[in-house]
Design a protein around this motif. Structure first.
Motif, PDB file in Angstrom:
ATOM      1  N   VAL A 168      31.636  59.057  41.781  1.00  0.00           N
ATOM      2  CA  VAL A 168      32.302  57.985  42.501  1.00  0.00           C
ATOM      3  C   VAL A 168      33.180  57.174  41.545  1.00  0.00           C
ATOM      4  CG1 VAL A 168      31.981  55.858  43.823  1.00  0.00           C
ATOM      5  CG2 VAL A 168      30.446  57.812  44.185  1.00  0.00           C
ATOM      6  N   VAL A 169      34.381  56.848  42.012  1.00  0.00           N
ATOM      7  CA  VAL A 169      35.265  55.934  41.293  1.00  0.00           C
ATOM      8  C   VAL A 169      35.446  54.697  42.167  1.00  0.00           C
ATOM      9  CG1 VAL A 169      37.556  55.525  40.334  1.00  0.00           C
ATOM     10  CG2 VAL A 169      36.481  57.773  40.078  1.00  0.00           C
ATOM     11  N   THR A 170      35.212  53.531  41.581  1.00  0.00           N
ATOM     12  CA  THR A 170      35.422  52.275  42.288  1.00  0.00           C
ATOM     13  C   THR A 170      36.718  51.654  41.800  1.00  0.00           C
ATOM     14  OG1 THR A 170      33.040  51.897  42.540  1.00  0.00           O
ATOM     15  CG2 THR A 170      34.483  49.986  42.787  1.00  0.00           C
ATOM     16  N   VAL A 171      37.595  51.369  42.723  1.00  0.00           N
ATOM     17  CA  VAL A 171      38.901  50.768  42.407  1.00  0.00           C
ATOM     18  C   VAL A 171      38.829  49.302  42.799  1.00  0.00           C
ATOM     19  CG1 VAL A 171      41.389  50.882  42.771  1.00  0.00           C
ATOM     20  CG2 VAL A 171      40.014  52.970  42.913  1.00  0.00           C
ATOM     21  N   VAL A 172      39.057  48.421  41.829  1.00  0.00           N
ATOM     22  CA  VAL A 172      38.934  46.982  42.057  1.00  0.00           C
ATOM     23  C   VAL A 172      40.302  46.327  41.927  1.00  0.00           C
ATOM     24  CG1 VAL A 172      37.793  44.845  41.349  1.00  0.00           C
ATOM     25  CG2 VAL A 172      36.608  47.051  41.096  1.00  0.00           C
ATOM     26  N   GLY A 173      40.664  45.533  42.923  1.00  0.00           N
ATOM     27  CA  GLY A 173      41.949  44.842  42.864  1.00  0.00           C
ATOM     28  C   GLY A 173      42.162  43.975  44.084  1.00  0.00           C
ATOM     29  N   GLU A 174      43.231  43.221  44.061  1.00  0.00           N
ATOM     30  CA  GLU A 174      43.590  42.413  45.219  1.00  0.00           C
ATOM     31  C   GLU A 174      44.027  43.331  46.365  1.00  0.00           C
ATOM     32  OE1 GLU A 174      43.068  39.314  45.522  1.00  0.00           O
ATOM     33  OE2 GLU A 174      42.613  38.809  43.416  1.00  0.00           O
ATOM     34  N   PRO A 175      43.942  42.859  47.607  1.00  0.00           N
ATOM     35  CA  PRO A 175      44.245  43.726  48.748  1.00  0.00           C
ATOM     36  C   PRO A 175      45.603  44.419  48.679  1.00  0.00           C
ATOM     37  CG  PRO A 175      43.141  41.761  49.517  1.00  0.00           C
ATOM     38  CD  PRO A 175      43.399  41.558  48.047  1.00  0.00           C
ATOM     39  N   GLY A 176      46.631  43.702  48.219  1.00  0.00           N
ATOM     40  CA  GLY A 176      47.940  44.337  48.114  1.00  0.00           C
ATOM     41  C   GLY A 176      47.944  45.494  47.133  1.00  0.00           C
ATOM     42  N   GLU A 177      47.246  45.325  46.027  1.00  0.00           N
ATOM     43  CA  GLU A 177      47.180  46.390  45.019  1.00  0.00           C
ATOM     44  C   GLU A 177      46.347  47.562  45.518  1.00  0.00           C
ATOM     45  OE1 GLU A 177      49.151  46.090  42.458  1.00  0.00           O
ATOM     46  OE2 GLU A 177      49.671  44.047  43.048  1.00  0.00           O
ATOM     47  N   LEU A 178      45.263  47.272  46.212  1.00  0.00           N
ATOM     48  CA  LEU A 178      44.439  48.336  46.794  1.00  0.00           C
ATOM     49  C   LEU A 178      45.229  49.096  47.854  1.00  0.00           C
ATOM     50  CD1 LEU A 178      41.007  46.502  47.167  1.00  0.00           C
ATOM     51  CD2 LEU A 178      41.668  48.154  45.401  1.00  0.00           C
ATOM     52  N   THR A 179      46.056  48.377  48.596  1.00  0.00           N
ATOM     53  CA  THR A 179      46.898  49.022  49.607  1.00  0.00           C
ATOM     54  C   THR A 179      47.832  50.028  48.952  1.00  0.00           C
ATOM     55  OG1 THR A 179      46.828  47.067  51.048  1.00  0.00           O
ATOM     56  CG2 THR A 179      48.623  48.625  51.397  1.00  0.00           C
ATOM     57  N   LEU A 180      48.498  49.613  47.886  1.00  0.00           N
ATOM     58  CA  LEU A 180      49.406  50.516  47.191  1.00  0.00           C
ATOM     59  C   LEU A 180      48.650  51.722  46.626  1.00  0.00           C
ATOM     60  CD1 LEU A 180      51.622  47.912  45.322  1.00  0.00           C
ATOM     61  CD2 LEU A 180      52.278  49.304  47.302  1.00  0.00           C
ATOM     62  N   PHE A 181      47.501  51.478  46.046  1.00  0.00           N
ATOM     63  CA  PHE A 181      46.712  52.572  45.479  1.00  0.00           C
ATOM     64  C   PHE A 181      46.332  53.569  46.564  1.00  0.00           C
ATOM     65  CE2 PHE A 181      43.167  54.861  43.746  1.00  0.00           C
ATOM     66  CZ  PHE A 181      43.392  54.910  42.379  1.00  0.00           C
TER      67      PHE A 181
END
Length: 210
Positions: A168-181
Protein backbone atom coordinates in the motif's frame (compact mmCIF):
# COMPACT_ATOMS: atom_id res chain seq x y z
CA UNK A 1 -23.86 27.77 -13.69
CA UNK A 2 -22.87 26.87 -10.16
CA UNK A 3 -20.40 28.90 -8.15
CA UNK A 4 -17.45 26.48 -8.23
CA UNK A 5 -17.85 25.39 -11.84
CA UNK A 6 -18.33 28.94 -13.10
CA UNK A 7 -15.29 30.21 -11.21
CA UNK A 8 -13.08 27.40 -12.46
CA UNK A 9 -14.38 27.85 -16.01
CA UNK A 10 -13.45 31.54 -16.05
CA UNK A 11 -10.10 30.88 -14.38
CA UNK A 12 -9.27 28.25 -17.00
CA UNK A 13 -10.19 30.64 -19.80
CA UNK A 14 -8.04 33.39 -18.27
CA UNK A 15 -5.06 31.06 -17.93
CA UNK A 16 -5.45 29.86 -21.52
CA UNK A 17 -5.58 33.46 -22.70
CA UNK A 18 -2.49 34.47 -20.71
CA UNK A 19 -0.49 31.46 -21.91
CA UNK A 20 -1.37 31.94 -25.57
CA UNK A 21 -2.31 29.26 -28.12
CA UNK A 22 1.02 27.47 -28.42
CA UNK A 23 2.02 26.95 -24.79
CA UNK A 24 2.61 23.46 -23.37
CA UNK A 25 0.22 21.79 -20.94
CA UNK A 26 0.33 18.77 -18.66
CA UNK A 27 -2.03 16.92 -21.04
CA UNK A 28 0.59 14.88 -22.82
CA UNK A 29 1.73 16.71 -25.94
CA UNK A 30 -1.33 18.95 -26.17
CA UNK A 31 -0.78 22.65 -26.55
CA UNK A 32 -3.12 25.17 -24.97
CA UNK A 33 -4.95 25.42 -28.30
CA UNK A 34 -5.61 21.67 -28.32
CA UNK A 35 -6.71 21.72 -24.69
CA UNK A 36 -9.11 24.58 -25.43
CA UNK A 37 -10.53 22.63 -28.37
CA UNK A 38 -11.02 19.61 -26.11
CA UNK A 39 -12.98 21.67 -23.57
CA UNK A 40 -15.24 23.12 -26.26
CA UNK A 41 -15.90 19.79 -27.98
CA UNK A 42 -16.68 18.08 -24.68
CA UNK A 43 -19.48 20.57 -24.00
CA UNK A 44 -20.75 21.28 -27.51
CA UNK A 45 -20.33 18.12 -29.55
CA UNK A 46 -21.97 15.24 -27.71
CA UNK A 47 -21.76 13.19 -30.92
CA UNK A 48 -17.98 13.20 -30.61
CA UNK A 49 -17.35 13.67 -26.87
CA UNK A 50 -18.26 10.05 -26.16
CA UNK A 51 -14.81 9.19 -27.47
CA UNK A 52 -13.35 10.44 -24.21
CA UNK A 53 -14.58 7.26 -22.51
CA UNK A 54 -15.56 4.92 -25.37
CA UNK A 55 -12.54 3.71 -27.33
CA UNK A 56 -14.39 2.91 -30.60
CA UNK A 57 -15.42 6.58 -30.74
CA UNK A 58 -11.94 7.94 -30.00
CA UNK A 59 -10.95 8.40 -33.65
CA UNK A 60 -14.03 10.53 -34.32
CA UNK A 61 -13.30 12.60 -31.23
CA UNK A 62 -9.75 13.24 -32.42
CA UNK A 63 -11.00 14.37 -35.84
CA UNK A 64 -13.57 16.74 -34.39
CA UNK A 65 -11.10 18.19 -31.88
CA UNK A 66 -8.57 18.71 -34.63
CA UNK A 67 -11.20 20.61 -36.63
CA UNK A 68 -12.04 22.84 -33.68
CA UNK A 69 -8.35 23.45 -33.01
CA UNK A 70 -8.09 25.16 -36.40
CA UNK A 71 -10.57 27.84 -35.31
CA UNK A 72 -9.30 31.20 -34.08
CA UNK A 73 -8.00 30.84 -30.53
CA UNK A 74 -10.07 33.81 -29.40
CA UNK A 75 -13.22 32.02 -30.58
CA UNK A 76 -12.37 28.93 -28.54
CA UNK A 77 -11.84 31.06 -25.44
CA UNK A 78 -15.15 32.83 -26.02
CA UNK A 79 -16.96 29.50 -26.29
CA UNK A 80 -15.38 28.32 -23.05
CA UNK A 81 -16.35 31.50 -21.22
CA UNK A 82 -19.93 31.56 -22.48
CA UNK A 83 -20.46 27.93 -21.56
CA UNK A 84 -22.46 25.17 -23.22
CA UNK A 85 -25.50 25.76 -25.43
CA UNK A 86 -28.88 25.83 -23.72
CA UNK A 87 -29.86 22.33 -24.80
CA UNK A 88 -26.64 20.75 -23.57
CA UNK A 89 -26.84 18.64 -20.39
CA UNK A 90 -23.93 20.73 -19.10
CA UNK A 91 -26.24 23.77 -19.09
CA UNK A 92 -28.13 22.24 -16.15
CA UNK A 93 -26.70 23.52 -12.88
CA UNK A 94 -26.48 20.16 -11.05
CA UNK A 95 -24.69 18.54 -14.01
CA UNK A 96 -22.44 21.54 -14.45
CA UNK A 97 -21.42 21.38 -10.80
CA UNK A 98 -20.94 17.62 -10.77
CA UNK A 99 -19.11 17.34 -14.09
CA UNK A 100 -17.19 20.57 -14.52
CA UNK A 101 -15.84 21.65 -11.15
CA UNK A 102 -13.07 19.06 -11.09
CA UNK A 103 -12.68 19.03 -14.88
CA UNK A 104 -11.94 22.72 -15.05
CA UNK A 105 -9.80 22.72 -11.91
CA UNK A 106 -7.55 19.99 -13.30
CA UNK A 107 -7.25 21.62 -16.72
CA UNK A 108 -6.54 25.01 -15.17
CA UNK A 109 -3.63 23.42 -13.32
CA UNK A 110 -2.62 21.65 -16.55
CA UNK A 111 -2.06 25.10 -18.01
CA UNK A 112 -0.66 26.79 -14.91
CA UNK A 113 1.85 24.12 -13.90
CA UNK A 114 3.24 23.60 -17.38
CA UNK A 115 4.54 27.18 -17.42
CA UNK A 116 8.07 27.89 -16.11
CA UNK A 117 6.99 30.68 -13.76
CA UNK A 118 3.86 29.08 -12.34
CA UNK A 119 2.79 29.79 -8.78
CA UNK A 120 0.63 27.55 -6.60
CA UNK A 121 -2.87 28.59 -5.69
CA UNK A 122 -4.45 28.16 -2.29
CA UNK A 123 -8.03 26.91 -2.71
CA UNK A 124 -10.35 28.28 -0.05
CA UNK A 125 -11.60 25.76 2.56
CA UNK A 126 -15.06 25.50 1.01
CA UNK A 127 -13.65 24.69 -2.42
CA UNK A 128 -11.11 22.29 -0.91
CA UNK A 129 -13.96 20.39 0.73
CA UNK A 130 -15.86 20.37 -2.56
CA UNK A 131 -12.87 18.80 -4.31
CA UNK A 132 -12.46 16.27 -1.50
CA UNK A 133 -16.11 15.21 -1.68
CA UNK A 134 -15.70 14.47 -5.37
CA UNK A 135 -12.46 12.59 -4.84
CA UNK A 136 -14.18 10.43 -2.22
CA UNK A 137 -16.93 9.54 -4.70
CA UNK A 138 -14.57 8.98 -7.65
CA UNK A 139 -11.61 7.40 -5.86
CA UNK A 140 -12.27 3.79 -6.90
CA UNK A 141 -12.69 4.79 -10.55
CA UNK A 142 -9.62 7.02 -10.61
CA UNK A 143 -7.45 4.43 -8.87
CA UNK A 144 -8.69 1.31 -10.63
CA UNK A 145 -5.49 0.96 -12.69
CA UNK A 146 -3.15 1.45 -9.77
CA UNK A 147 -0.57 -1.36 -9.61
CA UNK A 148 -0.48 -1.10 -5.81
CA UNK A 149 -2.87 -0.38 -2.98
CA UNK A 150 -3.63 3.32 -3.03
CA UNK A 151 -4.85 5.43 -0.11
CA UNK A 152 -5.50 9.18 -0.38
CA UNK A 153 -5.25 11.18 2.85
CA UNK A 154 -5.72 14.81 3.75
CA UNK A 155 -3.34 16.40 6.27
CA UNK A 156 -6.18 16.39 8.83
CA UNK A 157 -6.39 12.60 8.58
CA UNK A 158 -9.50 12.19 6.46
CA UNK A 159 -8.86 9.22 4.20
CA UNK A 160 -10.31 7.41 1.21
CA UNK A 161 -9.20 4.16 -0.43
CA UNK A 162 -8.70 4.46 -4.18
CA UNK A 163 -7.45 0.91 -4.76
CA UNK A 164 -7.27 -2.14 -2.55
CA UNK A 165 -4.16 -4.27 -2.69
CA UNK A 166 -0.66 -4.75 -1.34
CA UNK A 167 1.78 -3.21 -0.92
CA UNK A 168 0.00 0.00 0.00
CA UNK A 169 1.11 3.55 -0.80
CA UNK A 170 -0.51 6.39 1.11
CA UNK A 171 -0.56 9.74 -0.68
CA UNK A 172 -0.90 12.71 1.67
CA UNK A 173 -1.77 16.20 0.49
CA UNK A 174 -4.35 18.93 0.25
CA UNK A 175 -7.50 18.05 -1.73
CA UNK A 176 -6.40 19.95 -4.83
CA UNK A 177 -3.07 18.13 -4.90
CA UNK A 178 -4.73 14.76 -4.31
CA UNK A 179 -7.11 15.56 -7.16
CA UNK A 180 -4.23 16.17 -9.54
CA UNK A 181 -2.45 13.02 -8.38
CA UNK A 182 -5.55 10.85 -8.80
CA UNK A 183 -6.16 12.28 -12.26
CA UNK A 184 -2.75 11.13 -13.45
CA UNK A 185 -0.69 14.25 -12.81
CA UNK A 186 1.54 12.51 -10.27
CA UNK A 187 4.70 14.43 -11.13
CA UNK A 188 2.96 17.80 -10.82
CA UNK A 189 1.14 17.16 -7.53
CA UNK A 190 2.66 18.46 -4.30
CA UNK A 191 2.15 15.43 -2.06
CA UNK A 192 4.01 13.14 0.29
CA UNK A 193 4.13 9.43 -0.42
CA UNK A 194 4.41 6.82 2.30
CA UNK A 195 5.17 3.27 1.21
CA UNK A 196 7.69 0.81 -0.13
CA UNK A 197 10.17 2.47 -2.48
CA UNK A 198 9.42 0.11 -5.36
CA UNK A 199 5.67 0.48 -4.86
CA UNK A 200 5.99 4.26 -4.90
CA UNK A 201 7.99 4.10 -8.13
CA UNK A 202 5.35 1.90 -9.76
CA UNK A 203 2.57 4.22 -8.64
CA UNK A 204 4.31 7.31 -9.99
CA UNK A 205 4.30 5.88 -13.52
CA UNK A 206 0.82 4.33 -13.38
CA UNK A 207 -2.00 5.58 -15.62
CA UNK A 208 -4.37 6.90 -13.02
CA UNK A 209 -7.58 8.77 -13.77
CA UNK A 210 -10.57 8.22 -16.03
Amino acid sequence: MSTHAKRERLLLADLLESAGPDAPTLCGNWTTRQLAAHVVVRERRADAAGGILVKPLAARLERVQAEFATRPYEELLRLIRTGPPRLSPFALKPIDEASNTVEFFVHAEDVRRAQPDWAPREPDPVFADALWSRIERMARVLGRKSPVGLVLRRPDGRTTVAHRGTPVVTVVGEPGELTLFAFGRQDAAHVELDGDKDAVARLMTAKLGV
